[in-house]
Design an enzyme around this catalytic site. Structure first.
Site, PDB file in Angstrom:
ATOM      1  N   LYS A 107      -3.831   8.612   9.330  1.00  0.00           N
ATOM      2  CA  LYS A 107      -2.555   9.335   9.402  1.00  0.00           C
ATOM      3  C   LYS A 107      -2.106   9.659   7.992  1.00  0.00           C
ATOM      4  CE  LYS A 107       0.051   5.728   7.827  1.00  0.00           C
ATOM      5  NZ  LYS A 107       0.786   5.728   6.530  1.00  0.00           N
ATOM      6  N   ASP A 146       3.045   0.394  12.398  1.00  0.00           N
ATOM      7  CA  ASP A 146       2.435   1.719  12.543  1.00  0.00           C
ATOM      8  C   ASP A 146       1.579   1.857  13.798  1.00  0.00           C
ATOM      9  OD1 ASP A 146       3.579   2.518  10.209  1.00  0.00           O
ATOM     10  OD2 ASP A 146       1.748   2.515   9.018  1.00  0.00           O
TER      11      ASP A 146
END
Length: 284
Positions: A14, A140
């Site tokens: 990401k 996350d």
């Protein structure tokens, strides 16, 4: 089923397209606003369901296997405990993403483990239930489980789907390990960025509140970012050390990569608003 290997489950990286630190909570965690987008550079995991309850991890990186606190094993055990599944899994990790670079590789590996084993074990947990398990392992992890580009608030657990432009990125991985904990504990870290609505945030220039601090302490990050800024709008992702520049075409990104100094390492990747993991999950 115990002898079949389910192959090529992606664990994508990401990027934090922006990262704002809004304050510190009483429990020590930080309030933040950030924008997550996936890229098409991934670790790969294979799984084999076993009749015995043990979780066994193999990897081309010995340091990963030697870590008894590895997030992949913790994720598998957490799913097993939450569902009472009597069997286990043998897991193979092909590590392609830089470790400790702000790309979320460890969290993504854990999310892919939860999503894949939920299907392979047929434990039938919802995404919400998987995300709850994942959040206990890392802030996350839920965004990787849900699999869509997201605006995140709180400690990163409150997610809202968004569709930022899917640029091509040149990602540089400086030869530096930046401790996330050290960054968030540093007294010089800005913690007072005002909270703004998503429409305002999506329309204004993007920044990373951790960037100036990390650049001041890590010359390798400063050098990589300064070089990249000559070619494209560029920022740091997460707490670093990786930095990225955004390009409108693959050709432009590759042209910049071709000029990368020999003492730097980088790669070109495509932004993705739908995770490759979701594509794999829905494959027949």
């Amino acid at each position: 089923m115990s002898n079949e290997i389910s192959r090529n489950w992606p664990a994508p990286a990401k990027l934090n397209l922006f990262l704002h630190i809004n304050g510190r909570r009483a429990d020590g965690y930080h309030e933040l606003q950030t924008l997550f987008q996936f890229i098409d550079c991934c670790d790969l995991l294979d799984f084999r369901v076993t009749q015995t309850p043990e979780q066994i991890l193999h990897s081309d990186m010995s340091a990963v296997v030697a870590d008894s606190d590895n997030l992949i094993l913790r994720a598998a055990k957490s799913l097993q405990q939450a569902t009472g599944y009597p069997g286990g899994a043998e897991i193979w990790l092909e590590k392609r993403l830089p470790m400790g670079g702000g790309l979320g590789g460890g969290s993504s590996d854990a999310a892919t483990t939860l999503v894949a084993l939920n299907q392979l074990w047929d434990t039938q947990l919802s995404n919400d239930e998987l995300a709850t398990i994942g959040l206990k392992l890392g802030a996350d992890i839920p965004v990787f489980i849900r699999g869509f580009a997201a605006f995140a608030e709180g400690v990163g657990e409150r997610l809202q789907a968004v569709t930022p432009t899917e640029f091509w990125y040149l990602v540089i991985a400086p030869d530096a390990h930046v401790s996330t904990a050290a960054v968030f504990q540093d007294p010089l870290l800005p913690r007072n960025t005002p909270k703004l609505g998503i429409d305002t945030l999506m329309s204004q220039p993007w920044a990373n509140d951790c960037q100036d601090l990390v650049v001041s302490k890590y010359p390798q990050v400063a050098k990589a970012l300064a070089w990249l800024l000559e070619y494209a709008p560029s920022r740091m992702t997460g707490t670093g050390a990786c930095v990225f520049g955004e390009f409108s075409s693959q050709q432009q990104a590759l042209a910049a990569l071709a000029k990368l100094p020999s003492d730097m390492q980088g790669f070109v990747a495509k932004g993705m608003n739908i995770s490759p993991l979701i594509v794999r999950l829905n494959r027949p």
